[in-house]
Scaffold this motif. Structure first.
Motif, PDB file in Angstrom:
ATOM      1  N   UNK A 183       4.647   2.672  44.051  1.00  0.00           N
ATOM      2  CA  UNK A 183       5.327   3.402  43.163  1.00  0.00           C
ATOM      3  C   UNK A 183       6.782   3.097  43.572  1.00  0.00           C
ATOM      4  N   UNK A 184       7.828   2.976  42.505  1.00  0.00           N
ATOM      5  CA  UNK A 184       9.027   2.736  42.725  1.00  0.00           C
ATOM      6  C   UNK A 184      10.029   3.997  42.892  1.00  0.00           C
ATOM      7  N   UNK A 185      10.531   4.127  43.870  1.00  0.00           N
ATOM      8  CA  UNK A 185      11.699   5.120  44.127  1.00  0.00           C
ATOM      9  C   UNK A 185      12.925   4.780  43.249  1.00  0.00           C
ATOM     10  N   UNK A 186      13.808   4.397  44.175  1.00  0.00           N
ATOM     11  CA  UNK A 186      15.070   3.542  43.707  1.00  0.00           C
ATOM     12  C   UNK A 186      14.697   1.931  44.066  1.00  0.00           C
ATOM     13  N   UNK A 187      14.325   1.404  43.210  1.00  0.00           N
ATOM     14  CA  UNK A 187      13.474  -0.046  43.470  1.00  0.00           C
ATOM     15  C   UNK A 187      14.063  -0.886  44.408  1.00  0.00           C
ATOM     16  N   UNK A 188      13.366  -1.329  45.502  1.00  0.00           N
ATOM     17  CA  UNK A 188      13.748  -2.193  46.425  1.00  0.00           C
ATOM     18  C   UNK A 188      14.083  -3.622  46.057  1.00  0.00           C
ATOM     19  N   UNK A 189      15.074  -4.007  45.667  1.00  0.00           N
ATOM     20  CA  UNK A 189      15.358  -5.261  45.219  1.00  0.00           C
ATOM     21  C   UNK A 189      16.898  -5.456  45.350  1.00  0.00           C
ATOM     22  N   UNK A 239      19.835  -5.008  59.191  1.00  0.00           N
ATOM     23  CA  UNK A 239      18.929  -5.687  58.538  1.00  0.00           C
ATOM     24  C   UNK A 239      19.116  -5.588  57.293  1.00  0.00           C
ATOM     25  N   UNK A 240      18.461  -6.507  56.368  1.00  0.00           N
ATOM     26  CA  UNK A 240      18.448  -6.523  54.917  1.00  0.00           C
ATOM     27  C   UNK A 240      17.315  -5.827  54.230  1.00  0.00           C
ATOM     28  N   UNK A 241      16.220  -5.883  55.088  1.00  0.00           N
ATOM     29  CA  UNK A 241      15.041  -5.554  54.630  1.00  0.00           C
ATOM     30  C   UNK A 241      14.113  -4.851  55.654  1.00  0.00           C
ATOM     31  N   UNK A 242      13.778  -3.533  55.421  1.00  0.00           N
ATOM     32  CA  UNK A 242      13.078  -2.848  56.184  1.00  0.00           C
ATOM     33  C   UNK A 242      11.666  -2.221  55.762  1.00  0.00           C
ATOM     34  N   UNK A 243      10.582  -1.885  56.460  1.00  0.00           N
ATOM     35  CA  UNK A 243       9.346  -1.437  55.998  1.00  0.00           C
ATOM     36  C   UNK A 243       9.439  -0.131  56.627  1.00  0.00           C
ATOM     37  N   UNK A 244       9.157   1.026  56.259  1.00  0.00           N
ATOM     38  CA  UNK A 244       9.249   2.228  57.014  1.00  0.00           C
ATOM     39  C   UNK A 244       7.922   2.970  56.330  1.00  0.00           C
ATOM     40  N   UNK A 245       7.801   4.081  57.230  1.00  0.00           N
ATOM     41  CA  UNK A 245       6.896   5.194  56.844  1.00  0.00           C
ATOM     42  C   UNK A 245       7.650   6.221  56.381  1.00  0.00           C
ATOM     43  N   UNK A 246       7.028   6.956  55.266  1.00  0.00           N
ATOM     44  CA  UNK A 246       7.967   7.956  54.425  1.00  0.00           C
ATOM     45  C   UNK A 246       8.128   9.080  55.321  1.00  0.00           C
ATOM     46  N   UNK A 269      15.727  -1.392  51.035  1.00  0.00           N
ATOM     47  CA  UNK A 269      16.984  -2.266  51.154  1.00  0.00           C
ATOM     48  C   UNK A 269      18.122  -1.252  50.898  1.00  0.00           C
ATOM     49  N   UNK A 270      19.404  -1.765  51.170  1.00  0.00           N
ATOM     50  CA  UNK A 270      20.552  -1.029  51.174  1.00  0.00           C
ATOM     51  C   UNK A 270      21.245  -0.984  49.629  1.00  0.00           C
ATOM     52  N   UNK A 271      21.352   0.469  49.247  1.00  0.00           N
ATOM     53  CA  UNK A 271      22.096   0.339  47.776  1.00  0.00           C
ATOM     54  C   UNK A 271      23.521  -0.227  48.039  1.00  0.00           C
ATOM     55  N   UNK A 272      24.000  -0.952  46.642  1.00  0.00           N
ATOM     56  CA  UNK A 272      25.140  -1.374  46.718  1.00  0.00           C
ATOM     57  C   UNK A 272      25.594  -2.708  47.659  1.00  0.00           C
ATOM     58  N   UNK A 273      24.391  -3.045  48.316  1.00  0.00           N
ATOM     59  CA  UNK A 273      24.679  -4.531  48.937  1.00  0.00           C
ATOM     60  C   UNK A 273      23.794  -5.580  48.610  1.00  0.00           C
ATOM     61  N   UNK A 274      24.088  -6.459  47.824  1.00  0.00           N
ATOM     62  CA  UNK A 274      23.216  -7.482  47.236  1.00  0.00           C
ATOM     63  C   UNK A 274      22.641  -8.162  48.292  1.00  0.00           C
TER      64      UNK A 274
END
Length: 306
Positions: free
Chosen positions: A300-306, A143-150, A271-276
Protein backbone atom coordinates in the motif's frame (compact mmCIF):
# COMPACT_ATOMS: atom_id res chain seq x y z
CA UNK A 1 33.22 23.83 26.06
CA UNK A 2 35.23 23.38 22.87
CA UNK A 3 34.61 19.92 21.44
CA UNK A 4 36.62 18.89 18.39
CA UNK A 5 35.33 16.57 15.71
CA UNK A 6 38.29 14.22 16.07
CA UNK A 7 37.36 13.67 19.73
CA UNK A 8 33.79 12.80 18.76
CA UNK A 9 35.04 10.57 15.97
CA UNK A 10 37.24 8.64 18.40
CA UNK A 11 34.36 8.29 20.85
CA UNK A 12 32.05 7.09 18.07
CA UNK A 13 34.60 4.51 16.91
CA UNK A 14 35.00 3.15 20.45
CA UNK A 15 31.22 2.82 20.80
CA UNK A 16 30.99 1.07 17.42
CA UNK A 17 33.86 -1.37 17.93
CA UNK A 18 33.78 -1.76 21.70
CA UNK A 19 37.53 -1.33 22.20
CA UNK A 20 40.33 1.22 21.87
CA UNK A 21 42.16 -1.26 19.65
CA UNK A 22 39.20 -1.50 17.29
CA UNK A 23 38.77 2.27 17.19
CA UNK A 24 42.45 2.75 16.41
CA UNK A 25 42.17 0.29 13.51
CA UNK A 26 39.06 1.98 12.10
CA UNK A 27 40.52 5.49 12.26
CA UNK A 28 44.09 4.55 11.36
CA UNK A 29 45.70 6.16 14.39
CA UNK A 30 47.55 4.75 17.38
CA UNK A 31 45.88 3.35 20.49
CA UNK A 32 47.50 6.04 22.68
CA UNK A 33 46.12 8.61 20.25
CA UNK A 34 42.59 7.22 20.70
CA UNK A 35 42.99 7.16 24.49
CA UNK A 36 44.23 10.75 24.46
CA UNK A 37 41.26 11.94 22.36
CA UNK A 38 38.84 10.17 24.68
CA UNK A 39 40.46 11.74 27.75
CA UNK A 40 40.19 15.17 26.11
CA UNK A 41 36.50 14.61 25.37
CA UNK A 42 35.71 13.49 28.91
CA UNK A 43 37.59 16.49 30.28
CA UNK A 44 35.85 18.97 27.96
CA UNK A 45 32.39 17.45 28.50
CA UNK A 46 32.95 16.99 32.24
CA UNK A 47 31.26 13.62 31.95
CA UNK A 48 32.48 10.08 32.66
CA UNK A 49 31.85 8.25 29.39
CA UNK A 50 33.34 4.83 30.13
CA UNK A 51 34.03 2.69 33.15
CA UNK A 52 37.31 0.78 33.06
CA UNK A 53 36.87 -2.84 34.13
CA UNK A 54 39.69 -5.36 33.65
CA UNK A 55 40.96 -3.59 30.58
CA UNK A 56 37.52 -3.18 29.01
CA UNK A 57 35.61 0.05 28.41
CA UNK A 58 31.97 -0.10 29.50
CA UNK A 59 29.82 2.83 28.26
CA UNK A 60 28.06 4.87 30.94
CA UNK A 61 24.41 5.93 30.46
CA UNK A 62 25.75 9.38 29.52
CA UNK A 63 27.85 7.78 26.79
CA UNK A 64 24.81 5.98 25.35
CA UNK A 65 22.88 9.25 25.16
CA UNK A 66 25.80 11.12 23.62
CA UNK A 67 26.31 8.37 21.05
CA UNK A 68 22.76 8.85 19.72
CA UNK A 69 23.49 12.51 19.05
CA UNK A 70 27.00 12.00 17.70
CA UNK A 71 26.16 9.11 15.36
CA UNK A 72 24.44 11.17 12.66
CA UNK A 73 27.12 13.88 12.77
CA UNK A 74 30.03 11.45 12.37
CA UNK A 75 28.33 9.42 9.67
CA UNK A 76 27.47 12.66 7.88
CA UNK A 77 31.10 13.69 7.62
CA UNK A 78 32.05 10.18 6.51
CA UNK A 79 29.38 10.52 3.84
CA UNK A 80 30.89 13.81 2.64
CA UNK A 81 34.38 12.29 2.58
CA UNK A 82 33.12 9.37 0.48
CA UNK A 83 31.41 11.77 -1.92
CA UNK A 84 34.68 13.67 -2.39
CA UNK A 85 36.52 10.39 -3.02
CA UNK A 86 33.91 9.37 -5.59
CA UNK A 87 34.29 12.69 -7.39
CA UNK A 88 38.08 12.36 -7.38
CA UNK A 89 37.82 8.83 -8.80
CA UNK A 90 35.14 9.91 -11.27
CA UNK A 91 32.65 7.35 -9.99
CA UNK A 92 29.31 7.81 -11.77
CA UNK A 93 27.39 7.76 -8.49
CA UNK A 94 26.97 6.16 -5.10
CA UNK A 95 24.10 3.96 -4.03
CA UNK A 96 23.11 4.92 -0.48
CA UNK A 97 20.70 2.51 1.16
CA UNK A 98 19.98 1.29 4.70
CA UNK A 99 17.86 -1.62 5.90
CA UNK A 100 16.96 -3.46 9.13
CA UNK A 101 18.98 -6.47 10.19
CA UNK A 102 16.46 -9.04 8.93
CA UNK A 103 17.12 -7.94 5.33
CA UNK A 104 20.87 -7.56 5.67
CA UNK A 105 22.11 -11.14 5.70
CA UNK A 106 20.71 -12.28 2.37
CA UNK A 107 18.07 -10.20 0.66
CA UNK A 108 19.84 -6.84 0.45
CA UNK A 109 23.30 -8.22 -0.46
CA UNK A 110 21.63 -10.17 -3.26
CA UNK A 111 19.73 -7.12 -4.52
CA UNK A 112 22.80 -4.88 -4.42
CA UNK A 113 24.92 -7.51 -6.17
CA UNK A 114 22.29 -7.90 -8.89
CA UNK A 115 22.13 -4.12 -9.33
CA UNK A 116 25.92 -3.84 -9.52
CA UNK A 117 26.30 -6.49 -12.25
CA UNK A 118 25.88 -3.94 -15.03
CA UNK A 119 27.59 -1.13 -13.08
CA UNK A 120 31.19 -2.23 -12.40
CA UNK A 121 32.21 1.20 -11.07
CA UNK A 122 29.29 1.54 -8.68
CA UNK A 123 30.14 2.78 -5.20
CA UNK A 124 27.81 1.47 -2.49
CA UNK A 125 27.11 2.75 1.02
CA UNK A 126 24.98 0.18 2.84
CA UNK A 127 24.20 0.10 6.54
CA UNK A 128 22.14 -2.23 8.71
CA UNK A 129 20.48 -0.49 11.66
CA UNK A 130 17.32 -0.19 13.72
CA UNK A 131 14.35 1.33 11.91
CA UNK A 132 14.12 4.52 13.97
CA UNK A 133 17.74 5.36 13.19
CA UNK A 134 17.28 4.60 9.47
CA UNK A 135 14.38 7.04 9.37
CA UNK A 136 16.63 9.71 10.90
CA UNK A 137 19.34 8.98 8.33
CA UNK A 138 17.00 9.26 5.34
CA UNK A 139 15.39 12.41 6.72
CA UNK A 140 18.80 14.05 7.20
CA UNK A 141 20.05 13.01 3.74
CA UNK A 142 22.69 10.52 4.87
CA UNK A 143 20.94 7.79 2.88
CA UNK A 144 18.63 8.16 -0.11
CA UNK A 145 16.66 4.93 0.36
CA UNK A 146 15.72 3.10 3.53
CA UNK A 147 13.69 0.05 4.41
CA UNK A 148 12.13 0.23 7.86
CA UNK A 149 9.63 -1.45 10.13
CA UNK A 150 6.42 0.46 10.70
CA UNK A 151 5.41 2.90 12.09
CA UNK A 152 6.74 5.91 10.19
CA UNK A 153 7.94 8.46 12.74
CA UNK A 154 8.60 11.49 10.51
CA UNK A 155 6.21 13.42 8.26
CA UNK A 156 9.19 14.32 6.07
CA UNK A 157 9.25 10.84 4.50
CA UNK A 158 7.61 9.31 1.46
CA UNK A 159 6.85 5.64 2.00
CA UNK A 160 5.30 2.54 0.51
CA UNK A 161 4.14 -0.15 2.93
CA UNK A 162 4.41 -3.91 2.35
CA UNK A 163 2.80 -6.61 4.49
CA UNK A 164 4.49 -9.95 5.11
CA UNK A 165 3.04 -13.03 6.75
CA UNK A 166 5.39 -14.35 9.41
CA UNK A 167 5.93 -18.10 9.85
CA UNK A 168 5.64 -20.16 13.00
CA UNK A 169 9.14 -21.65 13.29
CA UNK A 170 9.60 -24.77 15.41
CA UNK A 171 12.56 -27.03 16.30
CA UNK A 172 13.28 -29.78 13.79
CA UNK A 173 12.13 -32.65 16.02
CA UNK A 174 9.19 -30.86 17.65
CA UNK A 175 5.93 -32.82 18.06
CA UNK A 176 4.24 -29.69 16.68
CA UNK A 177 5.40 -30.79 13.24
CA UNK A 178 2.31 -33.00 13.02
CA UNK A 179 0.23 -29.85 12.45
CA UNK A 180 -0.15 -28.45 8.93
CA UNK A 181 -1.25 -25.10 10.39
CA UNK A 182 -0.50 -23.83 13.89
CA UNK A 183 -2.88 -21.81 16.06
CA UNK A 184 -3.01 -20.26 19.51
CA UNK A 185 -4.84 -23.36 20.69
CA UNK A 186 -2.08 -25.67 19.43
CA UNK A 187 0.67 -23.47 20.89
CA UNK A 188 -0.84 -22.73 24.28
CA UNK A 189 1.85 -22.91 27.00
CA UNK A 190 4.57 -23.67 24.42
CA UNK A 191 7.72 -21.61 25.15
CA UNK A 192 8.15 -18.72 22.70
CA UNK A 193 11.25 -16.83 21.62
CA UNK A 194 10.15 -13.24 20.98
CA UNK A 195 11.19 -9.73 20.08
CA UNK A 196 10.82 -7.02 22.74
CA UNK A 197 7.30 -6.06 23.89
CA UNK A 198 7.22 -2.95 21.67
CA UNK A 199 7.90 -4.90 18.48
CA UNK A 200 4.89 -5.24 16.19
CA UNK A 201 5.11 -9.03 15.93
CA UNK A 202 5.18 -9.29 19.73
CA UNK A 203 2.07 -7.16 20.12
CA UNK A 204 0.15 -8.91 17.35
CA UNK A 205 0.98 -12.43 18.58
CA UNK A 206 0.03 -11.48 22.14
CA UNK A 207 -3.29 -10.06 20.95
CA UNK A 208 -4.13 -13.24 19.00
CA UNK A 209 -3.56 -15.41 22.09
CA UNK A 210 -5.62 -13.03 24.24
CA UNK A 211 -8.55 -13.04 21.80
CA UNK A 212 -8.42 -16.85 21.70
CA UNK A 213 -8.40 -16.99 25.50
CA UNK A 214 -5.14 -18.96 25.47
CA UNK A 215 -1.98 -18.58 27.54
CA UNK A 216 1.03 -17.21 25.67
CA UNK A 217 4.27 -18.26 27.34
CA UNK A 218 7.23 -16.05 26.41
CA UNK A 219 10.52 -17.51 27.58
CA UNK A 220 13.33 -15.78 25.68
CA UNK A 221 13.42 -12.11 24.62
CA UNK A 222 15.91 -10.92 22.02
CA UNK A 223 16.17 -8.15 19.40
CA UNK A 224 17.24 -9.77 16.11
CA UNK A 225 15.34 -12.21 13.90
CA UNK A 226 18.55 -14.19 13.39
CA UNK A 227 18.72 -14.67 17.16
CA UNK A 228 15.13 -15.90 17.21
CA UNK A 229 15.95 -18.55 14.64
CA UNK A 230 19.14 -19.59 16.44
CA UNK A 231 17.22 -20.24 19.66
CA UNK A 232 14.60 -22.24 17.75
CA UNK A 233 17.38 -24.41 16.28
CA UNK A 234 18.60 -25.07 19.82
CA UNK A 235 15.17 -26.36 20.79
CA UNK A 236 14.39 -23.40 23.05
CA UNK A 237 10.93 -22.65 21.70
CA UNK A 238 8.68 -21.38 18.92
CA UNK A 239 9.20 -18.06 17.11
CA UNK A 240 7.27 -15.98 14.59
CA UNK A 241 9.88 -15.15 11.95
CA UNK A 242 9.82 -13.02 8.82
CA UNK A 243 10.09 -14.71 5.39
CA UNK A 244 13.45 -13.06 4.59
CA UNK A 245 15.29 -14.60 7.53
CA UNK A 246 13.85 -18.03 6.76
CA UNK A 247 14.45 -17.83 3.00
CA UNK A 248 18.10 -16.89 3.28
CA UNK A 249 19.03 -19.20 6.15
CA UNK A 250 20.92 -22.19 4.77
CA UNK A 251 21.13 -24.26 7.95
CA UNK A 252 18.82 -27.03 9.15
CA UNK A 253 17.44 -27.60 12.63
CA UNK A 254 13.97 -26.12 12.28
CA UNK A 255 10.67 -26.38 10.43
CA UNK A 256 8.09 -23.74 9.52
CA UNK A 257 4.32 -23.80 9.55
CA UNK A 258 1.66 -21.22 8.68
CA UNK A 259 0.09 -19.59 11.73
CA UNK A 260 -3.58 -18.61 11.73
CA UNK A 261 -4.77 -15.97 12.11
CA UNK A 262 -1.70 -14.51 10.44
CA UNK A 263 0.83 -12.37 12.31
CA UNK A 264 1.61 -9.62 9.80
CA UNK A 265 4.93 -7.77 9.67
CA UNK A 266 4.76 -4.32 8.06
CA UNK A 267 7.83 -2.89 6.32
CA UNK A 268 8.11 0.32 4.32
CA UNK A 269 10.50 1.60 1.69
CA UNK A 270 11.21 5.25 2.50
CA UNK A 271 12.71 8.28 0.76
CA UNK A 272 12.86 11.92 1.81
CA UNK A 273 10.14 14.34 0.73
CA UNK A 274 11.32 17.32 -1.28
CA UNK A 275 14.67 15.75 -2.14
CA UNK A 276 14.80 14.25 -5.66
CA UNK A 277 16.49 10.90 -5.91
CA UNK A 278 19.71 10.53 -7.83
CA UNK A 279 19.52 8.52 -11.05
CA UNK A 280 21.36 5.67 -9.32
CA UNK A 281 18.91 5.63 -6.40
CA UNK A 282 15.87 5.76 -8.68
CA UNK A 283 17.17 2.88 -10.77
CA UNK A 284 17.76 0.79 -7.63
CA UNK A 285 14.33 1.71 -6.27
CA UNK A 286 12.75 0.54 -9.52
CA UNK A 287 14.45 -2.84 -9.01
CA UNK A 288 13.83 -3.02 -5.27
CA UNK A 289 10.06 -2.43 -5.19
CA UNK A 290 8.99 -5.44 -7.29
CA UNK A 291 11.63 -7.62 -5.65
CA UNK A 292 10.47 -6.97 -2.09
CA UNK A 293 6.84 -7.10 -3.22
CA UNK A 294 7.38 -10.70 -4.37
CA UNK A 295 7.57 -11.71 -0.68
CA UNK A 296 4.58 -9.61 0.37
CA UNK A 297 0.96 -10.54 0.86
CA UNK A 298 -0.12 -6.93 0.31
CA UNK A 299 1.36 -3.50 -0.42
CA UNK A 300 0.00 0.00 0.00
CA UNK A 301 1.20 3.53 -0.71
CA UNK A 302 1.30 6.09 2.08
CA UNK A 303 3.05 9.02 0.49
CA UNK A 304 4.55 7.07 -2.37
CA UNK A 305 8.27 6.30 -2.14
CA UNK A 306 9.63 7.72 -5.35
Amino acid sequence: MSLRFRQLQAFHAIMETGTVTGAASVLGISQPGISNLLAQLEREARLPLFERNKGRLLPTPEAELLYREVDTVVRGLDHVAQAVTDLQNKHPGQLQVAAPHMLSFGFMPREIARFAESRPNLSVSFQSQYSSKIQEWVTSGLFEIGIVEMPILHDTLNYQVFEFETLATIPQDSPLAEYDVLTAEALENEPFVVMGPEHQTHRKTRDIFQRAGRTWRTQIHTHLSENLLSFVKQGMGVAMIDPFTVTFDEESGYQTRPFKPAVILELAIITAKGRPLSRIAQAFLDQLIPSIASYATHSDTGAAAS
